[in-house]
Design an enzyme around this catalytic site. Structure first.
Site, PDB file in Angstrom:
ATOM      1  N   ASP A  75       9.329   3.020   0.432  1.00 40.79           N
ATOM      2  CA  ASP A  75       8.416   3.979   1.166  1.00 40.79           C
ATOM      3  C   ASP A  75       8.573   3.725   2.622  1.00 40.79           C
ATOM      4  O   ASP A  75       8.151   2.605   3.141  1.00 40.79           O
ATOM      5  CB  ASP A  75       7.042   3.105   0.709  1.00 40.79           C
ATOM      6  CG  ASP A  75       5.746   3.997   1.307  1.00 40.79           C
ATOM      7  OD1 ASP A  75       6.076   4.453   2.098  1.00 40.79           O
ATOM      8  OD2 ASP A  75       4.640   3.819   0.725  1.00 40.79           O
TER       9      ASP A  75
ATOM     10  N   TYR B  22       0.976  -1.181   0.055  1.00 47.66           N
ATOM     11  CA  TYR B  22      -0.054   0.259   0.077  1.00 47.66           C
ATOM     12  C   TYR B  22       0.956   1.042  -0.066  1.00 47.66           C
ATOM     13  O   TYR B  22       1.879   1.441   0.821  1.00 47.66           O
ATOM     14  CB  TYR B  22      -0.837  -0.024   1.219  1.00 47.66           C
ATOM     15  CG  TYR B  22      -1.745   1.270   1.196  1.00 47.66           C
ATOM     16  CD1 TYR B  22      -2.967   1.342   0.307  1.00 47.66           C
ATOM     17  CD2 TYR B  22      -1.662   2.289   2.162  1.00 47.66           C
ATOM     18  CE1 TYR B  22      -3.642   2.552   0.333  1.00 47.66           C
ATOM     19  CE2 TYR B  22      -2.516   3.360   1.960  1.00 47.66           C
ATOM     20  CZ  TYR B  22      -3.505   3.445   1.193  1.00 47.66           C
ATOM     21  OH  TYR B  22      -4.388   4.608   1.221  1.00 47.66           O
TER      22      TYR B  22
ATOM     23  N   LYS C  84       3.769   9.901   8.869  1.00 48.64           N
ATOM     24  CA  LYS C  84       3.623   9.575  10.012  1.00 48.64           C
ATOM     25  C   LYS C  84       4.421  10.346  10.945  1.00 48.64           C
ATOM     26  O   LYS C  84       4.142  11.390  11.413  1.00 48.64           O
ATOM     27  CB  LYS C  84       3.695   8.173  10.069  1.00 48.64           C
ATOM     28  CG  LYS C  84       2.366   7.573   9.217  1.00 48.64           C
ATOM     29  CD  LYS C  84       2.165   5.976   9.511  1.00 48.64           C
ATOM     30  CE  LYS C  84       1.193   5.605   8.430  1.00 48.64           C
ATOM     31  NZ  LYS C  84      -0.315   6.026   8.591  1.00 48.64           N
TER      32      LYS C  84
END
Length: 448
Positions: free
Chosen positions: A235, A143, A264
């Site tokens: 990522d 994802y 994040k």
């Protein structure tokens, strides 16, 4: 357990928001999600006053937990009091950029954006602009945010959009392959190597049950992308500043990507994303280069202050020792519980990440003495090696409905808040305690 207020809030939300939520995963909780009123250290309190040990931690951003240290809170409040935002640069974004460049091996320059999705969108565009190529290789089930280039499923021979609203012509430029499968990657490069702009992967599949790379896999990705003139993009939206400490997962694995996406933790709990990498590549972004990228809220001063103070606090205190130690205790305890009560299940995770995947097959209970002791490491000599998840498809084949429909509710009933489905990661924070770990392990015993 009373949940009248959460039920009423969800009923109201259904009338004004699609599915009653603003992010789809939040509706995975059935029959409806609980609504959080506030956080406290490693806990959350919902709208009905119920307190839960929180292992979701906002889906990853809250390295320090819900109760921020005084210096972090003070920096956030100061920036907020000075004015919301300005549409001009501020000193604090330079300070945070310098901190990241100083600590992350691959990052010579960085561009801040507003979300992990925006970071991966921009990284893909930059890779295409830098190489003059069109195709992106991704890992099946990985994802990388809600973006057209990566919401793609199927195989590299037959890619297809995984969401309505994405033209098939977009999906044709994305080539999904299984994680940990070197042969599939070689095949993709043999067929499309001259038009592959980049390979985009999480260092650890952290949004699909936590799948660790097999030994040498990332080194292989580095070699094959170099050989074909493609970029390697890590990522690290989830793993960044969580795995490998301030050096991120790439320092843990000793592999240097060309580009890295962040999110994040780098924003200290506020909306954020970032793209870092070699200066010659990052300078492709406008206004230095021809790849357009811009955003009104990019480098927002409150976010930059929260991120900088969070990372500085982690650098100057025992944050990583604390969270990694508790993570080790959790995974070790879970390994013992699973071996005794559900030997087919697999404990996964590393450092401050953990999960139990309800795998359907496993070795006999009597043969588990030599298993990985605190989370799957894809060790060939481990008795679980042949049955532990190697890619997203293996996780998907686990008992995902049992995890969500039965197990999750049993844990909630014991005041433990786990991620909303089998696939999302769970996180330890600086706000958690050994008492939280002990209570959680006891809850797992009862629920399993």
């Amino acid at each position: 357990m009373n949940d009248d207020n959460s039920r009423e809030l969800y009923d109201r939300a259904l009338s004004v928001m699609p599915g009653g939520v603003n992010s789809a995963v939040r509706a995975a909780i059935e029959p409806y999600p609980f609504f959080v009123q506030k956080g406290d250290a490693g806990h959350v309190i919902d709208a009905d006053g119920n307190r839960y040990i929180d292992w979701v931690m906002g889906l990853g951003p809250l390295l320090l937990g819900h109760s921020l240290p005084e210096q972090v809170q003070a920096a956030i409040q100061q920036k907020a009091s000075e004015g919301p935002m300005y549409g001009t640069p501020t000193a604090v974004e330079v300070d945070l950029a310098e901190f990241v460049v100083r600590h992350v091996p691959s990052v010579e320059k960085i561009r801040f954006v507003n979300s992990g999705t925006e970071a991966t969108v921009s990284a893909v565009r930059l890779a295409r602009g830098y190489t003059g190529r069109n195709k992106i290789v991704v890992m099946q089930g990985g994802y990388h945010g809600a973006q057209e280039s990566t919401l793609v499923e199927g195989t590299h021979e037959n890619p297809a959009p995984s969401s309505a609203g994405i033209p098939q012509s977009f999906a044709e430029h994305t080539l999904p392959v299984p994680f940990n499968d070197e042969d599939a990657m070689r095949e993709v490069f043999e067929e499309h190597g001259d038009d592959i702009a980049a390979v985009l992967t999480e260092p650890i599949l952290a949004n699909y049950g936590i799948v660790y790379p097999e030994d040498g896999y990332h080194e292989f990705l580095r070699e094959i992308t170099n050989e074909h003139g493609s970029l390697l993009i890590f990522d690290e939206v989830i793993t960044g500043f969580r795995v490998g400490g301030l050096g991120c997962a790439q320092s843990e694995f000793g592999v240097t990507p060309d580009l890295t996406t962040f999110g994040k933790i780098i924003g200290g709990g506020f909306p954020v994303g970032a793209i870092g990498g070699r200066a010659e590549i990052i300078d492709g972004f406008a206004p230095a280069g021809d790849v357009f990228q811009a955003g009104t809220f990019s480098g927002h001063p409150v976010t930059m202050a929260a991120g900088l103070e969070t990372l500085q606090f982690a650098a100057e205190n025992d944050v990583y020792n604390h969270v990694n130690g508790l993570g080790e205790q959790l995974r070790s305890g879970l390994t013992e519980i699973v071996a005794d009560q559900a030997p087919s299940y697999t404990v996964t995770g590393t450092e401050s990440m953990f999960k139990v995947i309800f795998t359907r097959e496993g070795p006999g209970k009597e043969s588990l003495e030599e298993q990985c002791s605190a989370g799957c490491r894809q060790r060939p000599t481990c008795p679980r090696y042949d049955t532990c998840p190697k890619n997203a498809a293996d996780v998907k084949n686990a008992e995902t409905d049992r995890w969500r429909r039965v197990f999750w509710g049993q844990m909630k009933a014991q005041d433990v808040f786990l991620s909303q489905n089998q696939f999302e990661c769970q996180f330890v924070s600086y706000g958690h305690t050994e008492a939280d770990v002990e209570a959680t392990l006891e809850a797992y015993k009862n629920a399993l």
